[in-house]
Design a protein around this motif. Structure first.
Motif, PDB file in Angstrom:
ATOM      1  N   GLY A 215       0.810  -1.226   0.000  1.00  0.00           N
ATOM      2  CA  GLY A 215       0.000   0.000   0.000  1.00  0.00           C
ATOM      3  C   GLY A 215       0.833   1.261   0.000  1.00  0.00           C
ATOM      4  O   GLY A 215       2.053   1.231   0.253  1.00  0.00           O
ATOM      5  N   GLN A 216       0.180   2.377  -0.303  1.00  0.00           N
ATOM      6  CA  GLN A 216       0.811   3.699  -0.224  1.00  0.00           C
ATOM      7  C   GLN A 216       0.202   4.435   0.975  1.00  0.00           C
ATOM      8  O   GLN A 216      -0.972   4.228   1.297  1.00  0.00           O
ATOM      9  N   PRO A 217       0.998   5.305   1.619  1.00  0.00           N
ATOM     10  CA  PRO A 217       0.508   5.958   2.839  1.00  0.00           C
ATOM     11  C   PRO A 217      -0.800   6.737   2.647  1.00  0.00           C
ATOM     12  O   PRO A 217      -1.628   6.773   3.559  1.00  0.00           O
ATOM     13  N   ASP A 218      -1.013   7.311   1.454  1.00  0.00           N
ATOM     14  CA  ASP A 218      -2.259   8.075   1.275  1.00  0.00           C
ATOM     15  C   ASP A 218      -3.482   7.153   1.262  1.00  0.00           C
ATOM     16  O   ASP A 218      -4.599   7.597   1.541  1.00  0.00           O
ATOM     17  N   GLU A 219      -3.278   5.863   0.978  1.00  0.00           N
ATOM     18  CA  GLU A 219      -4.415   4.934   0.977  1.00  0.00           C
ATOM     19  C   GLU A 219      -4.893   4.667   2.409  1.00  0.00           C
ATOM     20  O   GLU A 219      -6.064   4.380   2.650  1.00  0.00           O
ATOM     21  N   ILE A 220      -3.965   4.762   3.356  1.00  0.00           N
ATOM     22  CA  ILE A 220      -4.355   4.633   4.771  1.00  0.00           C
ATOM     23  C   ILE A 220      -4.989   5.953   5.212  1.00  0.00           C
ATOM     24  O   ILE A 220      -6.018   5.971   5.897  1.00  0.00           O
ATOM     25  N   ALA A 221      -4.365   7.060   4.793  1.00  0.00           N
ATOM     26  CA  ALA A 221      -4.882   8.388   5.180  1.00  0.00           C
ATOM     27  C   ALA A 221      -6.345   8.552   4.754  1.00  0.00           C
ATOM     28  O   ALA A 221      -7.158   9.100   5.490  1.00  0.00           O
ATOM     29  N   LYS A 222      -6.681   8.037   3.559  1.00  0.00           N
ATOM     30  CA  LYS A 222      -8.060   8.181   3.074  1.00  0.00           C
ATOM     31  C   LYS A 222      -9.048   7.422   3.978  1.00  0.00           C
ATOM     32  O   LYS A 222     -10.164   7.880   4.198  1.00  0.00           O
ATOM     33  N   SER A 223      -8.603   6.280   4.493  1.00  0.00           N
ATOM     34  CA  SER A 223      -9.505   5.524   5.377  1.00  0.00           C
ATOM     35  C   SER A 223      -9.631   6.227   6.737  1.00  0.00           C
ATOM     36  O   SER A 223     -10.686   6.181   7.365  1.00  0.00           O
ATOM     37  N   VAL A 224      -8.540   6.884   7.161  1.00  0.00           N
ATOM     38  CA  VAL A 224      -8.611   7.649   8.415  1.00  0.00           C
ATOM     39  C   VAL A 224      -9.571   8.836   8.229  1.00  0.00           C
ATOM     40  O   VAL A 224     -10.372   9.137   9.116  1.00  0.00           O
ATOM     41  N   LEU A 225      -9.512   9.461   7.068  1.00  0.00           N
ATOM     42  CA  LEU A 225     -10.435  10.576   6.784  1.00  0.00           C
ATOM     43  C   LEU A 225     -11.882  10.087   6.847  1.00  0.00           C
ATOM     44  O   LEU A 225     -12.742  10.712   7.471  1.00  0.00           O
ATOM     45  N   PHE A 226     -12.147   8.951   6.230  1.00  0.00           N
ATOM     46  CA  PHE A 226     -13.508   8.387   6.265  1.00  0.00           C
ATOM     47  C   PHE A 226     -13.976   8.189   7.715  1.00  0.00           C
ATOM     48  O   PHE A 226     -15.062   8.591   8.099  1.00  0.00           O
ATOM     49  N   LEU A 227     -13.089   7.601   8.530  1.00  0.00           N
ATOM     50  CA  LEU A 227     -13.494   7.252   9.901  1.00  0.00           C
ATOM     51  C   LEU A 227     -13.594   8.462  10.831  1.00  0.00           C
ATOM     52  O   LEU A 227     -14.132   8.353  11.926  1.00  0.00           O
ATOM     53  N   THR A 228     -13.014   9.590  10.414  1.00  0.00           N
ATOM     54  CA  THR A 228     -13.104  10.789  11.273  1.00  0.00           C
ATOM     55  C   THR A 228     -14.176  11.759  10.777  1.00  0.00           C
ATOM     56  O   THR A 228     -14.564  12.661  11.503  1.00  0.00           O
ATOM     57  N   SER A 229     -14.656  11.562   9.552  1.00  0.00           N
ATOM     58  CA  SER A 229     -15.621  12.520   8.984  1.00  0.00           C
ATOM     59  C   SER A 229     -17.055  12.051   9.246  1.00  0.00           C
ATOM     60  O   SER A 229     -17.280  10.938   9.739  1.00  0.00           O
ATOM     61  N   GLU A 230     -18.008  12.892   8.862  1.00  0.00           N
ATOM     62  CA  GLU A 230     -19.426  12.555   9.033  1.00  0.00           C
ATOM     63  C   GLU A 230     -19.845  11.364   8.175  1.00  0.00           C
ATOM     64  O   GLU A 230     -20.890  10.768   8.395  1.00  0.00           O
ATOM     65  N   ASP A 231     -19.021  11.021   7.167  1.00  0.00           N
ATOM     66  CA  ASP A 231     -19.334   9.846   6.330  1.00  0.00           C
ATOM     67  C   ASP A 231     -19.453   8.570   7.165  1.00  0.00           C
ATOM     68  O   ASP A 231     -20.063   7.598   6.734  1.00  0.00           O
ATOM     69  N   SER A 232     -18.820   8.573   8.340  1.00  0.00           N
ATOM     70  CA  SER A 232     -18.865   7.368   9.182  1.00  0.00           C
ATOM     71  C   SER A 232     -19.594   7.666  10.497  1.00  0.00           C
ATOM     72  O   SER A 232     -19.261   7.101  11.541  1.00  0.00           O
ATOM     73  N   SER A 233     -20.612   8.545  10.421  1.00  0.00           N
ATOM     74  CA  SER A 233     -21.239   9.062  11.651  1.00  0.00           C
ATOM     75  C   SER A 233     -21.852   7.991  12.558  1.00  0.00           C
ATOM     76  O   SER A 233     -22.052   8.222  13.740  1.00  0.00           O
ATOM     77  N   TRP A 234     -22.140   6.811  12.000  1.00  0.00           N
ATOM     78  CA  TRP A 234     -22.758   5.761  12.838  1.00  0.00           C
ATOM     79  C   TRP A 234     -21.784   4.606  13.091  1.00  0.00           C
ATOM     80  O   TRP A 234     -22.172   3.517  13.463  1.00  0.00           O
TER      81      TRP A 234
END
Ligand SMILES: NC(=O)c1ccc[n+]([C@@H]2O[C@H](COP(=O)([O-])OP(=O)(O)OC[C@H]3O[C@@H](n4cnc5c(N)ncnc54)[C@H](O)[C@@H]3O)[C@@H](O)[C@H]2O)c1
Length: 249
Positions: A215-234
């Motif tokens: 993997g590339q580091p930005d591929e992990i960063a994108k999943s961290v963004l998902f888990l911290t944003s409203e996209d993962s609110s539940w």
């Protein structure tokens, strides 16, 4: 472009390089004010200079007073804390269990496990005020044992982060604090450089992941963004493998 973290304040540990740096990059691009922290002052300052809305606060994650200082300075500067990314970590020399000294064992646990504990402990009172969120960066090595991996202290520290994610998620759900975890496979960073020295090494590592590459580091960063944003609110207490399928084997 929708700014997914507009107005949010985040601390990213180990933000001087690798996965932490890429996370800071994607957070700042999405409107967050970011504090990156690491024990390597020079590297940290260089990293912050390449980013917008990001300030460096150098600190050793093994020192309680320094961790407390980072959290307090962040709140002093930005007025609140919404996101903690527990990302800093070290990888030990490959050795079998009977060859590891107690000093080596404790060092890995002190950074990879006690570090996230310290940061979470001092951040929680502020996250309670913002209904904030915590991400623990664990590893595939925290999900299963790998033949020849021989980094037991690392595996133990990462497995502990998996269960702590669930413990903290349950403990603080009443405060609407969400706690989630990402488990990367092998990612192309300074940490993995020693294992990717030759073409043959890289080919082996690529083939070891079902999707056919590391993997590339930005591929992990994108999943961290998902888990911290409203996209993962539940979503809370979730353990997300981001590993090209490695942990499915
Ligand atoms: N790279 C991978 O293949 C991989 C795979 C699975 C999990 N991870 C995990 O992802 C996280 C980031 O990994 P990376 O590959 O970007 O690593 P890296 O070695 O590139 O960066 C590690 C960061 O942690 C910081 N750090 C180390 N010791 C510290 C201390 N005592 N106090 C404060 N900061 C300290 C470093 O300064 C650096 O900023 C780690 O927790 C690692 O275990 C990485």
């Amino acid at each position: 472009m929708v700014l997914k973290l507009k107005g949010k304040v985040a601390i990213i540990t180990g933000g001087s390089r690798g996965i932490g740096f890429e996370t800071a990059k994607i957070f700042s691009k999405n409107g967050a004010s970011v504090v990156i922290t690491s024990s390597n002052r020079q590297q940290l300052e260089n990293a912050a200079n390449q980013l917008t809305n990001t300030i460096p606060i150098s600190a050793d994650i093994t020192k309680e007073e320094e961790v407390k200082m980072v959290v307090e300075e962040t709140v002093k500067k930005f007025g609140k804390l919404d996101i903690l990314v527990n990302n800093a970590g070290i990888f030990p020399k490959i050795k079998q269990l009977h060859e590891i000294s107690e000093l080596e064992w404790n060092k890995v646990l002190d950074v990879n496990l006690n570090g996230p504990f310290r940061f979470a402990k001092f951040s929680i009172p502020y996250l309670q005020k913002t209904s904030g969120t915590i991400i623990n960066v664990s590893s595939d090595a925290g999900l299963k044992a790998y033949e020849g991996f021989n980094a037991d202290a690392y595996s133990a520290s990462k497995a502990a982060l998996v269960i702590l994610t669930k413990c903290w998620a349950l403990e603080y759900a009443k405060d609407k604090i969400r706690v989630n975890c990402v488990c990367p496979g092998v990612v192309d960073t300074e940490m993995t450089k020693p294992f990717l020295k030759t073409e043959k090494d890289r080919k082996f590592m690529d083939n070891d992941h079902p999707i056919g590459r590391i993997g590339q580091p930005d591929e992990i960063a994108k999943s961290v963004l998902f888990l911290t944003s409203e996209d993962s609110s539940w979503t809370t207490g979730a353990i997300l493998a981001v590993d090209g399928g490695q942990s499915t084997k």
